[in-house]
Design a protein around this motif. Structure first.
Motif, mmCIF file in Angstrom:
data_model
loop_
_atom_site.group_PDB
_atom_site.id
_atom_site.type_symbol
_atom_site.label_atom_id
_atom_site.label_comp_id
_atom_site.label_asym_id
_atom_site.label_seq_id
_atom_site.Cartn_x
_atom_site.Cartn_y
_atom_site.Cartn_z
ATOM 1 N N LEU A 276 21.870 -6.999 -29.578
ATOM 2 C CA LEU A 276 23.041 -6.789 -30.431
ATOM 3 C C LEU A 276 24.271 -6.426 -29.618
ATOM 4 C CD1 LEU A 276 21.413 -4.763 -33.358
ATOM 5 C CD2 LEU A 276 22.068 -7.186 -33.352
ATOM 6 N N THR A 277 24.077 -5.906 -28.410
ATOM 7 C CA THR A 277 25.205 -5.507 -27.572
ATOM 8 C C THR A 277 25.712 -6.647 -26.696
ATOM 9 O OG1 THR A 277 23.796 -4.810 -25.724
ATOM 10 C CG2 THR A 277 24.256 -3.176 -27.443
ATOM 11 N N ALA A 278 25.078 -7.812 -26.742
ATOM 12 C CA ALA A 278 25.351 -8.879 -25.772
ATOM 13 C C ALA A 278 26.811 -9.292 -25.717
ATOM 14 C CB ALA A 278 24.481 -10.094 -26.077
ATOM 15 N N ASN A 279 27.508 -9.299 -26.857
ATOM 16 C CA ASN A 279 28.888 -9.791 -26.900
ATOM 17 C C ASN A 279 29.933 -8.692 -26.746
ATOM 18 O OD1 ASN A 279 28.123 -12.519 -27.251
ATOM 19 N ND2 ASN A 279 27.803 -12.159 -29.440
ATOM 20 N N ILE A 280 29.487 -7.469 -26.522
ATOM 21 C CA ILE A 280 30.439 -6.384 -26.292
ATOM 22 C C ILE A 280 31.205 -6.649 -25.004
ATOM 23 C CG2 ILE A 280 30.649 -3.924 -25.719
ATOM 24 C CD1 ILE A 280 28.384 -3.377 -27.633
ATOM 25 N N LYS A 281 32.529 -6.449 -25.057
ATOM 26 C CA LYS A 281 33.383 -6.731 -23.904
ATOM 27 C C LYS A 281 33.601 -5.471 -23.065
ATOM 28 C CE LYS A 281 35.816 -10.171 -26.681
ATOM 29 N NZ LYS A 281 37.098 -10.523 -27.334
ATOM 30 N N MET A 282 33.632 -5.679 -21.750
ATOM 31 C CA MET A 282 33.885 -4.584 -20.809
ATOM 32 C C MET A 282 34.862 -5.082 -19.761
ATOM 33 S SD MET A 282 29.996 -3.260 -20.082
ATOM 34 C CE MET A 282 29.554 -4.801 -19.253
ATOM 35 N N THR A 283 35.649 -4.180 -19.223
ATOM 36 C CA THR A 283 36.547 -4.532 -18.131
ATOM 37 C C THR A 283 35.915 -4.151 -16.804
ATOM 38 O OG1 THR A 283 38.529 -4.247 -19.474
ATOM 39 C CG2 THR A 283 38.813 -4.155 -17.093
ATOM 40 N N HIS A 284 35.836 -5.116 -15.919
ATOM 41 C CA HIS A 284 35.406 -4.836 -14.548
ATOM 42 C C HIS A 284 36.675 -4.423 -13.801
ATOM 43 C CE1 HIS A 284 32.578 -6.274 -11.062
ATOM 44 N NE2 HIS A 284 32.844 -4.990 -11.036
ATOM 45 N N PRO A 285 36.838 -3.145 -13.501
ATOM 46 C CA PRO A 285 38.154 -2.640 -13.073
ATOM 47 C C PRO A 285 38.533 -2.984 -11.632
ATOM 48 C CG PRO A 285 36.556 -0.866 -13.059
ATOM 49 C CD PRO A 285 35.835 -2.077 -13.606
ATOM 50 N N ILE A 286 38.532 -4.275 -11.324
ATOM 51 C CA ILE A 286 38.952 -4.749 -10.007
ATOM 52 C C ILE A 286 40.431 -5.111 -10.080
ATOM 53 C CG2 ILE A 286 38.650 -6.553 -8.266
ATOM 54 C CD1 ILE A 286 35.748 -6.824 -9.168
ATOM 55 N N THR A 287 41.195 -4.656 -9.115
ATOM 56 C CA THR A 287 42.605 -5.005 -9.026
ATOM 57 C C THR A 287 42.846 -5.809 -7.751
ATOM 58 O OG1 THR A 287 43.206 -3.015 -7.783
ATOM 59 C CG2 THR A 287 43.222 -2.857 -10.195
ATOM 60 N N ILE A 288 43.930 -6.550 -7.725
ATOM 61 C CA ILE A 288 44.276 -7.317 -6.531
ATOM 62 C C ILE A 288 44.470 -6.393 -5.338
ATOM 63 C CG2 ILE A 288 46.152 -8.690 -5.515
ATOM 64 C CD1 ILE A 288 46.285 -10.258 -8.102
#
Length: 268
Positions: A136-148
């Motif tokens: 049920l959690t498969a489509n939850i969005k997360m930010t991978h906090p990588i910046t340039i």
């Protein structure tokens, strides 16, 4: 898929696989340097990256698509009937390792920079909890906090990363689960099952994204008869965008030329 042909007669072909959230435009400098050294280049954009970006700008693509793309890239390079090298960065390096493990392609050598075998910087604060829950959690969005700014400390390198497609590192739980599974499979695979191909593995001492110790450990646990490991002091994750990239390129070029000498080519 795009092809850039050598300036003059080619001595080999190189397939390049970029990292997560990137696109082929970032590698214009490297492509031109290699082309001028006598190499044909084959490169494209991973599914849902660059020109293939989906409408949602969220990375939820199936890793089977990544694997299919990687095979297609390598087989396109083989069509030249020249010695073939593979260059992979970050997730691209991980995909090359996975594909070589599964398909046992006969390549002249692998050049892998900052492979994702274990991440230091994880997406989302609830990553571990979410990935252990049900589908049920498969489509939850997360930010991978990588910046340039974490990718390179080189101002010119950062400029090369800016284009009409903004840098977006939003992923779903499903995507991250698949990434974790691929990394685990590579770390724990039987060393006898990986092809004995010459390999150059390079990491960055100040990489804030990956655990470089895991990369070194993986390499030294394999049964390679010929390999090189180099950790570049002061560098960040994206080595070919760094201040020292001319020196890094020369190190890479020497590996390529030595690989060609090994199989009988005369390099002037």
């Amino acid at each position: 898929m795009w092809k850039w042909e050598a300036d003059g007669q080619a001595k080999a072909v190189i397939a390049i696989l970029h990292g997560a959230y990137e696109n082929h435009r970032w590698y214009a400098w490297l492509i031109e340097k290699l082309r001028m050294e006598g190499f044909h280049i084959v490169m494209g954009d991973l599914p849902n990256h660059g020109v293939n970006t989906g409408f949602g700008r969220v990375h939820d693509e199936d890793f089977k698509l990544y694997n299919k793309y990687t095979r297609n890239l390598i087989e396109n390079a083989f069509s030249y009937n020249l010695p073939t090298f593979l260059i992979g960065h970050g997730l691209g390096a991980t995909l090359i390792l996975h594909t070589m493990y599964k398909k046992q392609y006969e390549c002249a050598g692998l050049i892998l920079t900052s492979p994702w075998l274990q991440l230091k910087l994880l997406p989302g604060k609830l990553t571990n909890a979410l990935t252990s829950l049900s589908t049920l959690t498969a489509n939850i969005k997360m930010t991978h906090p990588i910046t340039i700014e974490q990718l390179t400390r080189h101002v010119e390198g950062r400029e090369e990363m800016k284009d009409e497609r903004p840098f977006v590192s939003v992923v779903t739980v499903k995507w991250y689960r698949e990434l974790q599974q691929m990394m685990r499979n590579l770390v724990f695979m039987p060393k006898e099952e990986f092809p004995n191909v010459p390999i150059l593995m390079m990491t960055a001492a100040k990489d804030s994204i990956t655990e470089t110790r895991q990369t070194r450990n993986w390499l030294h646990q394999q049964a390679f008869t010929e390999f090189q490991f180099k950790e570049w002091e002061n560098c960040y994750h994206n080595l070919f965008h760094e201040v020292e990239r001319d020196e890094i390129f020369m190190y890479t070029r020497d590996f390529l030329n030595n690989g060609l000498r090994r199989i009988g080519y005369i390099i002037e």
